[in-house]
Design a protein around this motif. Sequence first.
Motif, PDB file in Angstrom:
ATOM      1  N   LEU A 289      -8.436  -5.577  35.473  1.00 18.20           N
ATOM      2  CA  LEU A 289      -8.584  -6.970  35.879  1.00 18.20           C
ATOM      3  C   LEU A 289      -7.486  -7.352  36.859  1.00 18.20           C
ATOM      4  CD1 LEU A 289     -10.623  -9.069  34.759  1.00 18.20           C
ATOM      5  CD2 LEU A 289      -8.702 -10.031  33.550  1.00 18.20           C
ATOM      6  N   ASN A 290      -6.261  -6.919  36.498  1.00 18.29           N
ATOM      7  CA  ASN A 290      -5.121  -7.108  37.377  1.00 18.29           C
ATOM      8  C   ASN A 290      -5.372  -6.496  38.740  1.00 18.29           C
ATOM      9  OD1 ASN A 290      -2.730  -8.279  37.197  1.00 18.29           O
ATOM     10  ND2 ASN A 290      -1.800  -6.782  35.826  1.00 18.29           N
TER      11      ASN A 290
ATOM     12  N   ALA B 122      -2.921 -10.165  25.518  1.00 17.29           N
ATOM     13  CA  ALA B 122      -4.307 -10.407  25.916  1.00 17.29           C
ATOM     14  C   ALA B 122      -4.391 -11.349  27.106  1.00 17.29           C
ATOM     15  CB  ALA B 122      -5.093 -10.973  24.748  1.00 17.29           C
ATOM     16  N   PHE B 123      -3.264 -11.945  27.451  1.00 14.56           N
ATOM     17  CA  PHE B 123      -3.236 -12.873  28.581  1.00 14.56           C
ATOM     18  C   PHE B 123      -3.259 -12.070  29.874  1.00 14.56           C
ATOM     19  CE2 PHE B 123      -2.470 -17.016  30.028  1.00 14.56           C
ATOM     20  CZ  PHE B 123      -2.372 -17.833  28.921  1.00 14.56           C
ATOM     21  N   PRO B 124      -4.192 -12.333  30.773  1.00 15.95           N
ATOM     22  CA  PRO B 124      -4.158 -11.623  32.052  1.00 15.95           C
ATOM     23  C   PRO B 124      -2.853 -11.943  32.785  1.00 15.95           C
ATOM     24  CG  PRO B 124      -6.210 -12.803  31.769  1.00 15.95           C
ATOM     25  CD  PRO B 124      -5.331 -13.232  30.659  1.00 15.95           C
ATOM     26  N   VAL B 125      -2.137 -10.875  33.181  1.00 15.01           N
ATOM     27  CA  VAL B 125      -0.782 -11.045  33.718  1.00 15.01           C
ATOM     28  C   VAL B 125      -0.757 -11.981  34.917  1.00 15.01           C
ATOM     29  CG1 VAL B 125       1.131  -9.813  34.756  1.00 15.01           C
ATOM     30  CG2 VAL B 125      -0.106  -8.783  32.902  1.00 15.01           C
ATOM     31  N   ILE B 126      -1.727 -11.791  35.804  1.00 12.23           N
ATOM     32  CA  ILE B 126      -1.690 -12.573  37.041  1.00 12.23           C
ATOM     33  C   ILE B 126      -1.923 -14.047  36.772  1.00 12.23           C
ATOM     34  CG2 ILE B 126      -2.901 -12.917  39.201  1.00 12.23           C
ATOM     35  CD1 ILE B 126      -2.909 -10.055  39.596  1.00 12.23           C
ATOM     36  N   LEU B 127      -2.824 -14.332  35.815  1.00 19.14           N
ATOM     37  CA  LEU B 127      -3.080 -15.721  35.440  1.00 19.14           C
ATOM     38  C   LEU B 127      -1.803 -16.346  34.893  1.00 19.14           C
ATOM     39  CD1 LEU B 127      -5.356 -17.769  35.182  1.00 19.14           C
ATOM     40  CD2 LEU B 127      -5.677 -17.015  32.860  1.00 19.14           C
TER      41      LEU B 127
ATOM     42  N   LEU C   2       8.965 -26.015  31.932  1.00 19.59           N
ATOM     43  CA  LEU C   2       8.414 -25.115  30.915  1.00 19.59           C
ATOM     44  C   LEU C   2       8.977 -23.692  30.988  1.00 19.59           C
ATOM     45  CD1 LEU C   2       6.034 -25.114  28.675  1.00 19.59           C
ATOM     46  CD2 LEU C   2       4.967 -23.661  30.369  1.00 19.59           C
TER      47      LEU C   2
ATOM     48  N   GLN D 131     -10.879  -4.804  23.497  1.00 20.16           N
ATOM     49  CA  GLN D 131     -10.015  -4.423  22.370  1.00 20.16           C
ATOM     50  C   GLN D 131     -10.852  -4.166  21.133  1.00 20.16           C
ATOM     51  OE1 GLN D 131      -7.021  -7.397  21.751  1.00 20.16           O
ATOM     52  NE2 GLN D 131      -5.699  -6.581  23.368  1.00 20.16           N
TER      53      GLN D 131
ATOM     54  N   ILE E  88      -5.509 -18.761  23.133  1.00 20.45           N
ATOM     55  CA  ILE E  88      -5.195 -18.522  24.541  1.00 20.45           C
ATOM     56  C   ILE E  88      -5.821 -19.587  25.432  1.00 20.45           C
ATOM     57  CG2 ILE E  88      -5.438 -16.903  26.445  1.00 20.45           C
ATOM     58  CD1 ILE E  88      -5.314 -14.687  24.427  1.00 20.45           C
TER      59      ILE E  88
ATOM     60  N   TYR F  55       0.539 -17.103  37.696  1.00 24.67           N
ATOM     61  CA  TYR F  55       0.122 -18.285  38.436  1.00 24.67           C
ATOM     62  C   TYR F  55       0.416 -19.545  37.646  1.00 24.67           C
ATOM     63  CZ  TYR F  55      -2.007 -16.885  42.776  1.00 24.67           C
ATOM     64  OH  TYR F  55      -2.187 -16.465  44.056  1.00 24.67           O
ATOM     65  N   LEU F  56       0.223 -19.471  36.312  1.00 28.12           N
ATOM     66  CA  LEU F  56       0.441 -20.662  35.500  1.00 28.12           C
ATOM     67  C   LEU F  56       1.922 -20.976  35.348  1.00 28.12           C
ATOM     68  CD1 LEU F  56      -2.232 -20.228  32.720  1.00 28.12           C
ATOM     69  CD2 LEU F  56      -2.246 -21.809  34.621  1.00 28.12           C
TER      70      LEU F  56
ATOM     71  N   PHE G  10       0.647 -10.864  15.803  1.00 25.77           N
ATOM     72  CA  PHE G  10      -0.401 -11.727  16.355  1.00 25.77           C
ATOM     73  C   PHE G  10       0.086 -12.373  17.655  1.00 25.77           C
ATOM     74  CE2 PHE G  10      -2.500 -15.901  16.625  1.00 25.77           C
ATOM     75  CZ  PHE G  10      -3.799 -15.474  16.740  1.00 25.77           C
TER      76      PHE G  10
ATOM     77  N   ALA H  72      -6.426 -20.928  41.209  1.00 25.29           N
ATOM     78  CA  ALA H  72      -5.033 -21.176  40.851  1.00 25.29           C
ATOM     79  C   ALA H  72      -4.275 -21.777  42.023  1.00 25.29           C
ATOM     80  CB  ALA H  72      -4.373 -19.882  40.398  1.00 25.29           C
TER      81      ALA H  72
ATOM     82  N   LEU I  27      -1.320 -11.789  21.414  1.00 29.92           N
ATOM     83  CA  LEU I  27      -1.775 -12.948  22.176  1.00 29.92           C
ATOM     84  C   LEU I  27      -1.238 -12.889  23.606  1.00 29.92           C
ATOM     85  CD1 LEU I  27      -3.478 -15.026  20.817  1.00 29.92           C
ATOM     86  CD2 LEU I  27      -1.510 -16.504  20.623  1.00 29.92           C
TER      87      LEU I  27
ATOM     88  N   LEU J  58     -10.315 -16.386  41.167  1.00 30.43           N
ATOM     89  CA  LEU J  58      -9.199 -16.782  40.311  1.00 30.43           C
ATOM     90  C   LEU J  58      -7.999 -17.221  41.155  1.00 30.43           C
ATOM     91  CD1 LEU J  58      -8.284 -14.807  37.149  1.00 30.43           C
ATOM     92  CD2 LEU J  58      -6.544 -15.967  38.412  1.00 30.43           C
TER      93      LEU J  58
ATOM     94  N   LEU K  24      -1.505 -25.748  29.911  1.00 32.46           N
ATOM     95  CA  LEU K  24      -0.734 -25.519  31.131  1.00 32.46           C
ATOM     96  C   LEU K  24      -1.417 -26.117  32.359  1.00 32.46           C
ATOM     97  CD1 LEU K  24       0.503 -21.860  30.631  1.00 32.46           C
ATOM     98  CD2 LEU K  24       1.877 -23.921  30.633  1.00 32.46           C
TER      99      LEU K  24
ATOM    100  N   LEU L 125       5.703  -5.135  38.821  1.00 30.24           N
ATOM    101  CA  LEU L 125       5.410  -6.548  38.544  1.00 30.24           C
ATOM    102  C   LEU L 125       6.091  -7.463  39.555  1.00 30.24           C
ATOM    103  CD1 LEU L 125       5.589  -7.181  34.713  1.00 30.24           C
ATOM    104  CD2 LEU L 125       3.619  -7.211  36.196  1.00 30.24           C
TER     105      LEU L 125
ATOM    106  N   VAL M 208     -10.873  -9.039  27.905  1.00 29.99           N
ATOM    107  CA  VAL M 208      -9.777  -8.329  27.245  1.00 29.99           C
ATOM    108  C   VAL M 208     -10.049  -8.179  25.748  1.00 29.99           C
ATOM    109  CG1 VAL M 208      -7.338  -8.439  26.661  1.00 29.99           C
ATOM    110  CG2 VAL M 208      -8.081  -9.086  28.936  1.00 29.99           C
TER     111      VAL M 208
END
Lengths: 391, 348
Positions: free
Chosen positions: B285-286, A162-167, A182, B331, B19, A170-171, A155, B308, A159, B304, B26, A327, B327
């Motif tokens: 999306l990337n 499912a997170f968009p890599v670019i976001l 962090l 899935q 998420i 940025y975070l 899980f 950001a 999770l 986006l 954050l 990346l 996403v």
Amino acid sequence: MDALSWGAICATILKQFMPVWIALAATFALSISFKRRLGLYGKLFDSTVGMIGFGIVMFWVFTALFAPMIQMYDVLTQIAQLKNKVPGTALPDGAGYYILGGDHLGRDVFSRVVAGSRVVIQIAPLATMFAFMVGITLGLPAGYYGGRLDTGLSFLANLVLAFPVILLFYLLVTPEIVKTGLPQYIGVVLFAMPLLFLVLLTNSRFYVTPGFRNMLVGGILLIGGWAYLSLIGEADTRVNLLPAALDFIHMPGNILIVFVSVVFVNAPTVFRIVRGIVLDIKTRDYVSAAQTRGERPWYIMLWEILPNARGPLIVDFCLRIGYTTILLGTLGFFGLGLSPESPDWGSTINAGRKLLTIAPHPAFVPALALMSLVLGLNLLADGLREESMKD
Amino acid sequence: MLKFLGRRIFMMLISAICITFVVFFLTNLAPNLEKVAKSEAGSRISDEEVASWLEKNGYTQPLLKRYGEWLGVAPGWTWSDENGVTTGRCIAPGSDPVTTPRYCGILQGNWGNSNVFKSPVSTVIGKRLSVTGVLMFWVMVTMVPISLLIGVMAGMREGSRTDRALSSFSIASTATPEYVSGVIMIVIFASSVTGLKWFKGTSASDVSDITFQNFFLPVATIALYGIGYIARMTRASMTEVMTAQYIRTARLKGVSFRNVVLKHALRNALIAPFTVIMLQFPWLLNGVVIVETLFNCKGFGWTLVQAAGNNDIQLLLGCSVIAVLVVLVTQLISDIGYVFLNPRIRIS
């Protein structure tokens, strides 16, 4: 002095890369003459695709190694007259040429690309290795034990996936969040995994000889723990555990964060691959034999299952270094993490893309370099896959 | 099937909540909030003023409570100042506090206001998504057929010259990330170097101005990176099918090669690529973010990056909700589609 012609430019470039050609020729000559004794690595030289891939990868590895000899000028020296000048332009004092032209600040494109290979070759394989250790340490028990542990870890992995890599980048990489420490805390958890992996590996192997085991595990804990504390700790940040005198790894803060975020993004995929392989292998007879013999679970996982999963893992390792390179380039492209002056390829493409229609070479050259490295890694992985299937 | 579906949807909702909570956490860390306070109330305010501004605007409540408010499952905050004027999350300036609803969050359709664009987040995202939607539509229309065709042609006769050539092409295309192929394509097709100014290097335009010239390069850039991967997966699946017993039976029966491929192999070979195409969405999306930045195309990815880069918390949260939903929904579709297409899979 006149500008150089394209032929002269090519000749100069070939001459500059001389140390690389020599090293490459030596590597190939040695490897091919001893290929029967070198196992899977030797078999690589039976496949054309694999050889081409290996050649391209080694080209960049040697370039990174000999970068100070190859690059012609300092990567940060700016010569105002050479801003956005075409390849082959002579220096104003007539002392030499910018063989691949100047960028928007009048720096030498050729030297920057060569120096940039160092950043990539240093970070990408190491980050991939860390991601693999994290993925293996978590994936083995998840696949082997199954049940709640598997559900929970899968899980979490899904999770992160499912997170968009670019976001995520940025975070994690913005200065405000870096200030809160962090990314370093994530690093504290992620970098503990390789240590845990090594301890489990040796402990499960030498459990029956406690004297030797204690010495070995103690040594790993001492040296590894020191390296670990010194890697995650950095003066003047939230995580600062060791006194300055003992802190022997000095990673500039932003490189550490780039490293952490790349490992964080890659580890869940490795976890899924390892888990899938373990699910398949644990039904084999030799695993049941070991279980009947009364071996403990970690011994079976690390010394029975893992060595038999090496084929797909080695192939994926090569592919993943390529992906990590992409990346890193993405991070550079968005100006995240690495400093804008850094010669790494992503940042250089980012700096050059604004003037693409006027002066394309500052972005074009690093783009080609990055593409060739990733292509080489892909071909290498393909060659390895082909050869390991033949067994 | 219904039970499986219910469980998947339940898991999807849990993931979405987790998420969005992480993103919320954050983006709402103390330094970010301080920056918001300074940009809203003036950059030269003192630390006490920052603290009081944050308190007045409901930022000092516990994180979970604020997340609940944002989601719309907890009542919005209210604040009465010394003059008796009540402000609050759900109270629009100038309206009567008594008549406003207690809950206003994402679930009620209130996505907050964007600081950068000075308009409601929902309108900003809606407008930008339509640009990206058009882009994605054309990417899908070009990418899927081309990659399936390449994969099937390559996998049809393993080891043949066609296979070699097409496989090399797909490896090359997976090795070329968007920011590399985009740069190369702009240099070749849109700059003065080659003199071919066939297409435009930027597409800084609205939805109304979608032309072949504007959109060809962005679409080609995103599609190229995806083609290689899908084609390789299709090829793998096709070669596997072509070695199956029933294909040999069909060949020995005297069915022509063409018919074997079209009628026997294709159907089974296309199950795996379906999942791959669906799971390709997160990568797209990337790609969209990279390509829209490179070509200065003002779509979702561009928004986006703006959100950001400018610490626009509400807009960033809105964008991440959309991204995460895309996403997770893909899935889910890929899971359902897999079961639907492959009757051999039994999931109790």
